[in-house]
Design a protein around this motif. Structure first.
Motif, PDB file in Angstrom:
ATOM      1  N   PHE A  56       0.847  -1.160   0.007  1.00  0.00           N
ATOM      2  CA  PHE A  56       0.046  -0.015   0.045  1.00  0.00           C
ATOM      3  C   PHE A  56       1.035   1.233   0.036  1.00  0.00           C
ATOM      4  O   PHE A  56       2.197   1.282   0.660  1.00  0.00           O
ATOM      5  CB  PHE A  56      -0.843   0.075   1.301  1.00  0.00           C
ATOM      6  CG  PHE A  56      -1.958  -1.064   1.359  1.00  0.00           C
ATOM      7  CD1 PHE A  56      -3.127  -1.144   0.745  1.00  0.00           C
ATOM      8  CD2 PHE A  56      -1.441  -2.108   2.197  1.00  0.00           C
ATOM      9  CE1 PHE A  56      -3.990  -2.047   0.534  1.00  0.00           C
ATOM     10  CE2 PHE A  56      -2.425  -3.254   2.252  1.00  0.00           C
ATOM     11  CZ  PHE A  56      -3.521  -3.282   1.405  1.00  0.00           C
ATOM     12  N   LEU A  57       0.389   2.348  -0.413  1.00  0.00           N
ATOM     13  CA  LEU A  57       0.870   3.678  -0.410  1.00  0.00           C
ATOM     14  C   LEU A  57       0.007   4.208   0.891  1.00  0.00           C
ATOM     15  O   LEU A  57      -1.034   4.025   0.890  1.00  0.00           O
ATOM     16  CB  LEU A  57       0.503   4.524  -1.483  1.00  0.00           C
ATOM     17  CG  LEU A  57       1.205   5.737  -1.286  1.00  0.00           C
ATOM     18  CD1 LEU A  57       2.690   6.152  -1.246  1.00  0.00           C
ATOM     19  CD2 LEU A  57       0.589   6.932  -2.561  1.00  0.00           C
ATOM     20  N   LEU A  58       0.820   4.840   1.929  1.00  0.00           N
ATOM     21  CA  LEU A  58       0.242   5.332   3.143  1.00  0.00           C
ATOM     22  C   LEU A  58       0.298   6.818   2.953  1.00  0.00           C
ATOM     23  O   LEU A  58       1.439   7.345   2.527  1.00  0.00           O
ATOM     24  CB  LEU A  58       0.911   4.922   4.252  1.00  0.00           C
ATOM     25  CG  LEU A  58       0.624   3.197   4.317  1.00  0.00           C
ATOM     26  CD1 LEU A  58       1.646   2.773   5.779  1.00  0.00           C
ATOM     27  CD2 LEU A  58      -0.753   2.744   4.660  1.00  0.00           C
ATOM     28  N   VAL A  59      -0.832   7.616   3.400  1.00  0.00           N
ATOM     29  CA  VAL A  59      -0.646   9.059   3.351  1.00  0.00           C
ATOM     30  C   VAL A  59      -1.076   9.480   4.828  1.00  0.00           C
ATOM     31  O   VAL A  59      -2.002   8.974   5.303  1.00  0.00           O
ATOM     32  CB  VAL A  59      -1.661   9.635   2.373  1.00  0.00           C
ATOM     33  CG1 VAL A  59      -1.513  11.198   2.547  1.00  0.00           C
ATOM     34  CG2 VAL A  59      -1.386   9.135   0.998  1.00  0.00           C
ATOM     35  N   ASN A  60       0.008  10.246   5.630  1.00  0.00           N
ATOM     36  CA  ASN A  60      -0.345  10.693   6.560  1.00  0.00           C
ATOM     37  C   ASN A  60      -0.481  12.087   6.789  1.00  0.00           C
ATOM     38  O   ASN A  60       0.280  12.865   6.439  1.00  0.00           O
ATOM     39  CB  ASN A  60       0.811  10.150   7.862  1.00  0.00           C
ATOM     40  CG  ASN A  60       0.504  10.501   9.076  1.00  0.00           C
ATOM     41  OD1 ASN A  60      -0.541  10.376   9.768  1.00  0.00           O
ATOM     42  ND2 ASN A  60       1.588  10.889  10.010  1.00  0.00           N
ATOM     43  N   PHE A  91       4.131   7.315   2.827  1.00  0.00           N
ATOM     44  CA  PHE A  91       5.064   6.203   3.178  1.00  0.00           C
ATOM     45  C   PHE A  91       4.661   5.002   2.429  1.00  0.00           C
ATOM     46  O   PHE A  91       3.435   4.676   1.993  1.00  0.00           O
ATOM     47  CB  PHE A  91       4.860   5.881   4.656  1.00  0.00           C
ATOM     48  CG  PHE A  91       5.076   7.083   5.512  1.00  0.00           C
ATOM     49  CD1 PHE A  91       6.646   7.328   5.547  1.00  0.00           C
ATOM     50  CD2 PHE A  91       4.319   8.009   5.833  1.00  0.00           C
ATOM     51  CE1 PHE A  91       6.737   8.415   6.418  1.00  0.00           C
ATOM     52  CE2 PHE A  91       4.650   9.123   6.521  1.00  0.00           C
ATOM     53  CZ  PHE A  91       5.887   9.494   6.720  1.00  0.00           C
ATOM     54  N   ASP A  92       5.752   4.060   2.112  1.00  0.00           N
ATOM     55  CA  ASP A  92       5.608   2.803   1.408  1.00  0.00           C
ATOM     56  C   ASP A  92       5.262   1.555   2.293  1.00  0.00           C
ATOM     57  O   ASP A  92       6.445   1.577   3.143  1.00  0.00           O
ATOM     58  CB  ASP A  92       6.887   2.494   0.471  1.00  0.00           C
ATOM     59  CG  ASP A  92       6.607   1.401  -0.248  1.00  0.00           C
ATOM     60  OD1 ASP A  92       5.767   0.258  -0.255  1.00  0.00           O
ATOM     61  OD2 ASP A  92       7.603   1.230  -1.472  1.00  0.00           O
ATOM     62  N   LEU A 109       8.387   8.117  -5.825  1.00  0.00           N
ATOM     63  CA  LEU A 109       7.638   8.676  -5.004  1.00  0.00           C
ATOM     64  C   LEU A 109       8.160   9.500  -3.703  1.00  0.00           C
ATOM     65  O   LEU A 109       9.335   8.995  -3.434  1.00  0.00           O
ATOM     66  CB  LEU A 109       6.747   7.260  -4.274  1.00  0.00           C
ATOM     67  CG  LEU A 109       5.965   6.542  -5.029  1.00  0.00           C
ATOM     68  CD1 LEU A 109       5.572   5.171  -4.198  1.00  0.00           C
ATOM     69  CD2 LEU A 109       4.724   7.424  -5.486  1.00  0.00           C
ATOM     70  N   PRO A 110       7.703  10.411  -3.487  1.00  0.00           N
ATOM     71  CA  PRO A 110       8.167  11.459  -2.520  1.00  0.00           C
ATOM     72  C   PRO A 110       8.188  10.862  -0.914  1.00  0.00           C
ATOM     73  O   PRO A 110       7.372  11.361  -0.112  1.00  0.00           O
ATOM     74  CB  PRO A 110       7.425  12.528  -2.632  1.00  0.00           C
ATOM     75  CG  PRO A 110       6.111  12.407  -2.932  1.00  0.00           C
ATOM     76  CD  PRO A 110       6.340  11.040  -3.827  1.00  0.00           C
ATOM     77  N   ILE A 111       8.758   9.488  -0.767  1.00  0.00           N
ATOM     78  CA  ILE A 111       8.613   9.066   0.472  1.00  0.00           C
ATOM     79  C   ILE A 111       9.265   9.725   1.752  1.00  0.00           C
ATOM     80  O   ILE A 111      10.251  10.191   1.416  1.00  0.00           O
ATOM     81  CB  ILE A 111       9.365   7.581   0.505  1.00  0.00           C
ATOM     82  CG1 ILE A 111       8.373   6.713  -0.496  1.00  0.00           C
ATOM     83  CG2 ILE A 111       9.338   6.941   1.527  1.00  0.00           C
ATOM     84  CD1 ILE A 111       6.947   6.498  -0.241  1.00  0.00           C
ATOM     85  N   ALA A 140       3.064  16.743  -5.114  1.00  0.00           N
ATOM     86  CA  ALA A 140       4.217  16.524  -4.069  1.00  0.00           C
ATOM     87  C   ALA A 140       5.412  16.545  -4.844  1.00  0.00           C
ATOM     88  O   ALA A 140       6.420  16.881  -4.435  1.00  0.00           O
ATOM     89  CB  ALA A 140       3.941  15.395  -3.111  1.00  0.00           C
ATOM     90  N   THR A 141       5.318  15.867  -6.124  1.00  0.00           N
ATOM     91  CA  THR A 141       6.735  15.796  -6.869  1.00  0.00           C
ATOM     92  C   THR A 141       6.867  17.071  -7.721  1.00  0.00           C
ATOM     93  O   THR A 141       7.680  17.165  -8.606  1.00  0.00           O
ATOM     94  CB  THR A 141       6.762  14.514  -7.632  1.00  0.00           C
ATOM     95  OG1 THR A 141       5.684  14.553  -8.512  1.00  0.00           O
ATOM     96  CG2 THR A 141       6.732  13.376  -6.773  1.00  0.00           C
ATOM     97  N   GLY A 142       5.987  17.982  -7.805  1.00  0.00           N
ATOM     98  CA  GLY A 142       6.227  19.129  -8.615  1.00  0.00           C
ATOM     99  C   GLY A 142       5.560  18.939  -9.963  1.00  0.00           C
ATOM    100  O   GLY A 142       5.591  20.158 -10.696  1.00  0.00           O
ATOM    101  N   ARG A 143       4.976  17.961 -10.284  1.00  0.00           N
ATOM    102  CA  ARG A 143       4.258  17.812 -11.699  1.00  0.00           C
ATOM    103  C   ARG A 143       2.832  18.273 -11.491  1.00  0.00           C
ATOM    104  O   ARG A 143       1.816  17.244 -11.283  1.00  0.00           O
ATOM    105  CB  ARG A 143       4.440  16.064 -11.921  1.00  0.00           C
ATOM    106  CG  ARG A 143       5.790  15.688 -11.845  1.00  0.00           C
ATOM    107  CD  ARG A 143       5.946  14.233 -12.225  1.00  0.00           C
ATOM    108  NE  ARG A 143       7.361  13.695 -12.070  1.00  0.00           N
ATOM    109  CZ  ARG A 143       7.816  12.872 -12.573  1.00  0.00           C
ATOM    110  NH1 ARG A 143       7.065  12.027 -13.453  1.00  0.00           N
ATOM    111  NH2 ARG A 143       9.101  12.342 -12.419  1.00  0.00           N
ATOM    112  N   THR A 144       2.564  19.403 -11.479  1.00  0.00           N
ATOM    113  CA  THR A 144       1.106  19.737 -11.364  1.00  0.00           C
ATOM    114  C   THR A 144       0.693  20.079 -12.661  1.00  0.00           C
ATOM    115  O   THR A 144      -0.594  20.077 -12.648  1.00  0.00           O
ATOM    116  CB  THR A 144       1.342  21.334 -11.223  1.00  0.00           C
ATOM    117  OG1 THR A 144       2.137  22.318 -11.840  1.00  0.00           O
ATOM    118  CG2 THR A 144       1.877  21.659  -9.708  1.00  0.00           C
ATOM    119  N   SER A 145       0.982  19.437 -13.837  1.00  0.00           N
ATOM    120  CA  SER A 145       0.628  19.197 -14.994  1.00  0.00           C
ATOM    121  C   SER A 145       0.741  18.053 -15.772  1.00  0.00           C
ATOM    122  O   SER A 145       1.819  17.309 -15.267  1.00  0.00           O
ATOM    123  CB  SER A 145       0.780  20.514 -16.019  1.00  0.00           C
ATOM    124  OG  SER A 145       2.297  20.306 -16.351  1.00  0.00           O
TER     125      SER A 145
END
Length: 327
Positions: free
Chosen positions: A86-90, A116-117, A153-155, A205-210
């Motif tokens: 899973f990808l976890l988002v806190n 988090f991974d 991923l911006p872990i 989060a990685t700056g890829r807004t488009s």
């Protein structure tokens, strides 16, 4: 998908009838069910309290958690026993979290979001009475939607929930706080959108807004989707993948360069599938696992498995069942 959601809530605290140790043992079991099986320790002696409310959809879940100061860590052993990744988002609502994963330390104050991974060891410390909204979604769905590879991923990188990322964080926090009587209604319209929303958060989060150019984002999603359908075919070739996805060999290699190339990506998918099969049935012959995972020969299976995991298939299975000899 129209599947019903299930909502649950639990509160644990020590009292004259329940010691702090007993309360905490109950808490560890509750968190394991709501988020991930982990080992948890209190950071202070004496009174303990914790509260969670969880909405479980078909493939994803949202948990709102508040608790006394605690230390949580997820070991390699627990990871190997997991049946899914899973990808976890806190999203920290109150207090502070200090979490380490993949060599990075995320000091997350209230009003921040971090990813988090579940397939990597993790250690997290929370302050007294901290509150977090935790989102969990299948890793492969998020990666497919985002058109990213896992290493992109911006872990363990905390970011403020402001701007566009704040809109996404607010969406998830609102779901975690959803009243129980509204969960079934939400399930009919939201479950299929969760992975897409998470992928949007990751891209922001990685700056890829488009969106990326058509030959790197959309087409990469096509390639990943095609490979996930076909990777167990031992006759699958690079030319076949390129033809099916309407790209040249050169473009295909560029799309897969983050994975080490298309062959390395297919090998990784096959090994991951083999790991799932080994976890699911400890008695299944290794030759049958190799064939079901798309390996043309047992030799190819053993070599690929060792290159990807650092272990032989037998050694991996022996970790799951200490009574099984590695080979």
């Amino acid at each position: 998908m129209g599947n019903a959601a299930t909502a649950s809530a639990a509160e644990v605290c020590s009292s004259s009838d329940t010691s702090a140790r007993q309360a905490f043992e109950q808490w560890e079991a509750i968190v394991g069910d709501a988020v991930l099986p982990s080992t948890i320790e209190p950071l202070a002696q004496g009174y303990w309290h914790g509260k969670v409310s969880t909405t479980q959809f078909d493939r994803s879940s949202f948990t709102l958690m508040s608790a006394s100061a605690q230390r949580l860590f997820r070991t390699r052993r627990q990871i190997e026993q997991a049946s899914a990744e899973f990808l976890l988002v806190n999203i920290v609502v109150k207090g502070e979290n200090r979490t380490e994963q993949n060599g990075r330390i995320a000091d997350s104050p209230a009003g921040s979001i971090a990813f988090f991974d579940s397939a990597r060891p993790i250690e997290s410390l929370t302050t007294e009475n901290s509150v977090s909204a935790i989102v969990r979604a299948p890793m492969h769905l998020v990666l497919e939607h985002a058109g990213l590879v896992r290493d992109e991923l911006p872990i363990a990188t905390p970011m403020p929930t402001t701007g566009a990322l704040g809109v996404v964080a607010g969406f998830f926090r609102g779901l975690a706080e959803l009243p129980p009587d509204e969960t079934n209604q939400a399930a009919t319209v939201l479950d299929s959108e969760i992975a897409g929303m998470l992928s949007s958060a990751v891209l922001l989060a990685t700056g890829r807004t488009s969106p990326a150019p058509s030959d790197s984002l959309y087409t990469r999603q096509q390639v990943l989707a095609y490979l996930r359908r076909r990777f167990t075919d031992p006759e699958l070739t690079v030319d076949e993948v390129a033809h099916a996805c309407l790209v040249s060999r050169r473009t295909l290699y560029r799309l897969c360069e983050g994975f080490g190339g298309p062959a390395a990506l297919v090998r990784r998918m096959r090994v991951e599938h083999a790991r799932r099969l080994l976890r699911a049935d400890l008695n299944r012959p290794l030759a049958a696992v190799a064939a079901a995972s798309g390996f043309a020969t047992d030799r190819h299976f053993y070599r690929a498995f060792r290159e990807e995991t650092g272990q032989t298939p037998g050694q991996f299975r022996a970790q799951l069942d200490p009574g099984t000899p590695g080979r």
